[in-house]
Design an enzyme around this catalytic site. Structure first.
Site, mmCIF file in Angstrom:
data_model
loop_
_atom_site.group_PDB
_atom_site.id
_atom_site.type_symbol
_atom_site.label_atom_id
_atom_site.label_comp_id
_atom_site.label_asym_id
_atom_site.label_seq_id
_atom_site.Cartn_x
_atom_site.Cartn_y
_atom_site.Cartn_z
ATOM 1 N N ASP A 167 47.410 48.249 45.043
ATOM 2 C CA ASP A 167 46.003 47.846 45.050
ATOM 3 C C ASP A 167 45.454 47.850 43.624
ATOM 4 O O ASP A 167 45.960 48.555 42.738
ATOM 5 C CB ASP A 167 45.175 48.803 45.917
ATOM 6 C CG ASP A 167 45.563 48.713 47.387
ATOM 7 O OD1 ASP A 167 45.976 47.609 47.818
ATOM 8 O OD2 ASP A 167 45.461 49.739 48.088
ATOM 9 N N HIS B 208 50.664 42.715 44.078
ATOM 10 C CA HIS B 208 49.531 43.062 44.933
ATOM 11 C C HIS B 208 49.937 43.239 46.394
ATOM 12 O O HIS B 208 49.121 43.651 47.234
ATOM 13 C CB HIS B 208 48.454 41.976 44.831
ATOM 14 C CG HIS B 208 47.057 42.502 44.969
ATOM 15 N ND1 HIS B 208 46.768 43.722 45.545
ATOM 16 C CD2 HIS B 208 45.851 41.978 44.605
ATOM 17 C CE1 HIS B 208 45.466 43.923 45.543
ATOM 18 N NE2 HIS B 208 44.874 42.877 44.971
#
Length: 480
Positions: free
Chosen positions: A458, A454
């Site tokens: 996204d 992450h």
């Protein structure tokens, strides 16, 4: 004539190997290229063939010992064990001739004051004394080679000077830590030479550097002439206390591979911000396509047609659409890899290994099937080469072969994503006909779990990636 058997260098960045098993005993006859012993390194487990035919007269390192590359681990001789001693003496003598060329630079005898200076013990620190003594350095060199190895392990440090700009053997060993350790050090601005390593010959391991970072201790300043800094910067001593087994418990030492897997998994969890998303994909059309072509495919290519080549192909197509999944993080930069090199996790009786299909996007379904089956077969027989388990840019693991529905796989560093394929099984699904009528049908279904980093990916990108993968597999538009 005696033949030395050395620890081979199984890859450019590999500095040591652990002997896991001797396949021959002292006194056994060995043919040339016959497997002699098994080793485990950071990258691969392998059987090492004998460099020559003869009788195994001496084993210098036992199973479980870690040895630096190019170190003699055994001696072969067809004329008896006693010759190994003569061979050792001969080897020592052979190391003296090389200094003969050194006298050539020794014409620096034009400065007569230097030779005596080098002999006097009070002046060992003076760099000029280095070129002067041709013979002594040679005898010292052989001695130091073994001294460094053993004293480093027991005492944890040596300060023997070597001919690399005045660097010590200790410094060189630490800077020869694995590429992952060096990358972590670069990202956090840490000087590896200032850390006290617990690895072979004082090398800094992943656990060492991660423990140092977690401790919050500021990176140590390099103090000229001060040896206290390295020992003060050793938060690695704050290891978790060992558990005390209760009565009746069975204690088993981790294998070399298991320890490395443990290190890599913990390092990955500390490095990447793991998030996992799961999609259910209808594999019915792929199953039909496979069944229709299985026999002809086997006859044409000589290899089995499984579900995995279709998944590999769909993944490479998805990566082309979303190249962020084929990238790596370098400090505050994102490196987009040109080649798509698919890692495929292979379960072994003694652990797990991830061979790599290089440039997988250039291969057809049949090419992917051949490559995958060949790598898996050779992984199980310890025949993989180091470059066949290196350079992966995206990994696929298949826990479904054991019946698992899905899991949350850990990213294989320095990659940024890994795909887990669950069991492909028949399930009752509610479908909608062309007349907008709902009906229940039996379909071949599977869960696909995508773990991603992450830090740079996204959630929306991960959903788009899996949606594209789902579309490719459910349409089954593949040429076989």
């Amino acid at each position: 004539m005696a033949t030395d058997v050395v620890m081979p260098q199984m890859g450019e960045s590999i500095a040591e190997g652990t002997i896991t098993k001797w396949l021959k005993n002292v006194g056994d006859h060995v043919d040339r290229d016959e497997p002699l012993f098994e080793i485990s390194t950071d990258k691969v487990d392998a059987e090492i063939p004998s460099p020559a035919a003869g009788t195994l007269t001496e084993i210098k390192y036992k199973e479980g010992e870690t040895v630096e590359v190019n170190t003699v681990v055994a001696v072969l001789d067809g004329e008896g064990a006693k010759l190994s001693e003569e061979a050792a003496a001969a080897a020592t003598e052979q190391e003296t001739p090389p200094p003969a060329p050194e006298p050539e630079p020794a014409p620096v005898e034009a400065t007569p004051a230097e030779p005596p200076a080098s002999v006097e013990p009070p002046k060992p620190a003076e760099p000029p004394a280095k070129p002067a003594p041709p013979p002594p350095p040679v005898a010292h060199k052989t001695e130091v080679k073994h001294l460094v190895k053993r004293s480093d392990v027991s005492a944890g440090k040596t300060s023997t000077q070597v001919g690399n700009g005045g660097a010590t053997a200790e410094d060189l060993r630490r800077t020869k830590s694995s590429p992952l350790v060096r990358r972590i050090a670069d990202e956090h601005g840490i000087d590896i030479k200032q850390l006290e390593g617990t690895g072979m010959s004082g090398r800094v391991t992943k656990n060492d550097i991660l423990s140092f970072i977690e401790s919050g201790t500021p990176a140590p300043q390099v103090a000229a002439g001060s040896k206290a800094a390295p020992s003060q910067a050793a938060p690695v001593a704050q290891a978790a206390p060992a558990l005390k087994p209760a009565e009746g418990d069975r204690v088993e030492q981790m294998s070399v591979m298991r320890k490395k897997i443990a290190d890599h998994m913990v390092a990955s969890r500390r490095t990447s911000a793991h998030v996992t998303t799961v999609y259910e994909i209808d594999m019915t059309k792929i199953a039909k396509l496979r069944d229709e072509n299985r026999a002809a495919f086997q006859e044409r290519t000589g290899t089995k047609l499984t579900f995995m080549p279709f998944i590999f192909k769909a993944v490479t197509d998805a990566i082309r659409q979303f190249p962020i999944f084929n990238s790596q993080v370098s400090g505050d930069q994102i490196v987009y890899k040109r080649d798509i090199n698919l890692g495929m996790a292979v379960a072994l009786d003694w652990g797990l290994i991830v061979p790599v299909i290089k440039r997988a996007d250039d291969l057809s379904i049949s090419g992917l099937a051949r490559a995958a089956n060949d790598l898996a077969d050779r992984a199980r027989t310890k025949q993989l080469k180091p470059d066949e388990v290196a350079g992966g840019t995206f990994t696929i693991t298949n826990p479904g072969v054991f019946g698992g529905l899905f899991g949350t796989p850990i990213i294989n560093q320095p990659q940024v994503a890994i795909l887990g394929v669950g069991k492909i099984e028949k399930r009752a699904k509610v479908l909608t006909s062309s007349d907008d009528e709902d009906y229940i049908a039996i379909r071949q279904m599977a869960y696909f779990a995508l773990s991603f980093d992450h830090r740079i990916i996204d959630g929306s990108d991960a959903e788009k990636f899996l949606a594209y993968l789902k579309e490719q597999l459910e349409s089954a538009q593949f040429a076989i």
